[in-house]
Design a protein around this motif. Sequence first.
Motif, mmCIF file in Angstrom:
data_model
loop_
_atom_site.group_PDB
_atom_site.id
_atom_site.type_symbol
_atom_site.label_atom_id
_atom_site.label_comp_id
_atom_site.label_asym_id
_atom_site.label_seq_id
_atom_site.Cartn_x
_atom_site.Cartn_y
_atom_site.Cartn_z
ATOM 1 N N LEU A 13 80.203 -7.089 27.398
ATOM 2 C CA LEU A 13 80.475 -7.294 28.906
ATOM 3 C C LEU A 13 80.172 -8.632 29.378
ATOM 4 O O LEU A 13 80.104 -8.844 30.753
ATOM 5 N N HIS A 14 79.958 -9.705 28.714
ATOM 6 C CA HIS A 14 79.573 -11.050 29.118
ATOM 7 C C HIS A 14 80.461 -11.874 28.204
ATOM 8 O O HIS A 14 79.885 -12.559 27.282
ATOM 9 N N ILE A 15 81.724 -12.351 28.660
ATOM 10 C CA ILE A 15 82.802 -13.216 27.911
ATOM 11 C C ILE A 15 83.526 -13.850 28.880
ATOM 12 O O ILE A 15 84.159 -13.323 29.650
ATOM 13 N N HIS A 16 83.344 -15.176 28.793
ATOM 14 C CA HIS A 16 84.361 -15.936 29.873
ATOM 15 C C HIS A 16 85.490 -16.197 28.930
ATOM 16 O O HIS A 16 85.578 -16.749 27.772
ATOM 17 N N ILE A 17 86.747 -15.630 29.469
ATOM 18 C CA ILE A 17 87.766 -16.044 28.869
ATOM 19 C C ILE A 17 88.124 -17.366 28.673
ATOM 20 O O ILE A 17 88.576 -17.646 27.353
ATOM 21 N N MET A 193 76.024 -11.183 38.692
ATOM 22 C CA MET A 193 75.620 -12.497 39.095
ATOM 23 C C MET A 193 74.972 -13.043 37.594
ATOM 24 O O MET A 193 74.008 -12.445 36.998
ATOM 25 N N HIS A 194 75.245 -14.437 37.433
ATOM 26 C CA HIS A 194 74.472 -15.148 36.393
ATOM 27 C C HIS A 194 73.227 -15.467 37.077
ATOM 28 O O HIS A 194 73.085 -16.112 37.964
ATOM 29 N N CYS A 195 72.171 -15.188 35.872
ATOM 30 C CA CYS A 195 70.692 -15.756 36.273
ATOM 31 C C CYS A 195 70.224 -16.488 35.191
ATOM 32 O O CYS A 195 69.733 -15.800 34.133
ATOM 33 N N ASP A 219 73.773 -11.062 34.634
ATOM 34 C CA ASP A 219 74.107 -12.182 33.502
ATOM 35 C C ASP A 219 73.207 -12.628 32.979
ATOM 36 O O ASP A 219 72.779 -13.687 33.756
ATOM 37 N N HIS A 220 72.593 -12.550 31.609
ATOM 38 C CA HIS A 220 71.447 -13.204 31.363
ATOM 39 C C HIS A 220 70.259 -12.600 31.939
ATOM 40 O O HIS A 220 70.077 -11.466 31.573
ATOM 41 N N GLY A 221 69.543 -13.157 32.784
ATOM 42 C CA GLY A 221 68.550 -12.664 33.600
ATOM 43 C C GLY A 221 66.949 -12.360 32.456
ATOM 44 O O GLY A 221 66.158 -11.550 33.029
ATOM 45 N N SER A 274 78.638 -12.293 23.885
ATOM 46 C CA SER A 274 78.790 -13.663 23.120
ATOM 47 C C SER A 274 79.210 -15.032 24.183
ATOM 48 O O SER A 274 79.071 -16.120 23.782
ATOM 49 N N ASP A 275 79.248 -14.554 25.422
ATOM 50 C CA ASP A 275 79.305 -15.406 26.548
ATOM 51 C C ASP A 275 80.803 -16.656 26.405
ATOM 52 O O ASP A 275 81.492 -16.241 26.832
ATOM 53 N N ASP A 276 80.314 -17.647 25.575
ATOM 54 C CA ASP A 276 81.423 -18.732 25.299
ATOM 55 C C ASP A 276 81.468 -18.863 23.826
ATOM 56 O O ASP A 276 81.227 -19.898 23.288
HETATM 57 ZN ZN LIG Z 1 78.212 -16.647 31.027
#
Ligand SMILES: [Zn+2]
Length: 340
Positions: A13-17, A193-195, A219-221, A274-276
């Motif tokens: 759910l948290h992956i920047h293409i 939103m990212h925190c 996202d994160h938090g 995995s984020d990036d």
């Molecule tokens: Zn991110």
Amino acid sequence: MRQFIEGLPKAELHIHIEGTLEPEHCLELANRNGIALQHNTPEAIVRSYDFNDLPSFLSAYYSGMQVLLTEQDFYDLTCRYFQKAASEGVVYAEVFFDPQAHTSRGVDFETVISGIHRAQKDARQELGIESGLIMCFLRDMSAESAMEHLHMSLPYKHWIIGVGLDSDERDNPPSKFAEVFIEARKHGFRLTMHCDVNQQDSLLHIRECLDQIGVDRIDHGVNVLEDEELCLDLVHRGIGLTVCPVSNHYVVQSFTSDEIRSLISKGVKVTVNSDDPAYFRAYINENFQVLAEEGDFSQQEIVQLTKNAFDIAWLSDDVKAVYLKKLENYVASFSSSVVI
Ligand SMILES: [Zn+2]
């Protein structure tokens, strides 16, 4: 444990293409598009990844994506992510994209979203991966620019499930974008939103996400653990966190396994992502694996994190039930001591 993690049916759910652009692919695209890069081998590109905070990561991230110009480039990028994700057992993904990072370079919104969308359709047919698309605004740009991009996205809103907020958090609080997110909600978008971990005013930003923005997810938090009341509020509202252990390691020199375990014990719907991955050199399975290694996570805990991801995914209850059944069958085939 490695085998157990690899076979587990997962949601990411948290992956920047744009954060899935592997160095080899970056060089291929630079060649195809006639762009000169500072580094000429994948190894040299990886060696240049010297991150120790959010700004140093963002500098490499924005520099890498300059090779993405055409619809085919965005299609290829997204296809490669889905191929990798499928090989790691991902069955459902909610993927972020950063349109302002492309329109600001003269690439049309339509070019970006059309390429990504075409890859989503093909991944569904060819790999059996379902996905949703989340449009992120860059918080270090103006609220006016975010609003302009929200309006730009409306002809494609049936291709987008939600909106998010990323990039440099310092002095760019959630409240700066309150109007944009109210407008996005009116159009039926889900909100996140990212925190990011250990930012200036992290707790204030999490509070604003809950009270001013009314997010569905954060996202994160991870810093929520520093405030018991905030933590209880998160649980009460059923708001999940999309945490990224390897990404966190670059900022806090820990995979935050203790924090993730505490969040589980407090009943927060925490998930692993995995984020990036091309920049942090770790896809979703490697993120689970570091928890097993650093935190000695049990199969039960790994399953809980996976279940949370399906629970907080932006899917209908019926579809969630299908995925949870798939998870249950896998776990039953592997171990009788783990319960869902
Ligand atoms: Zn991110």
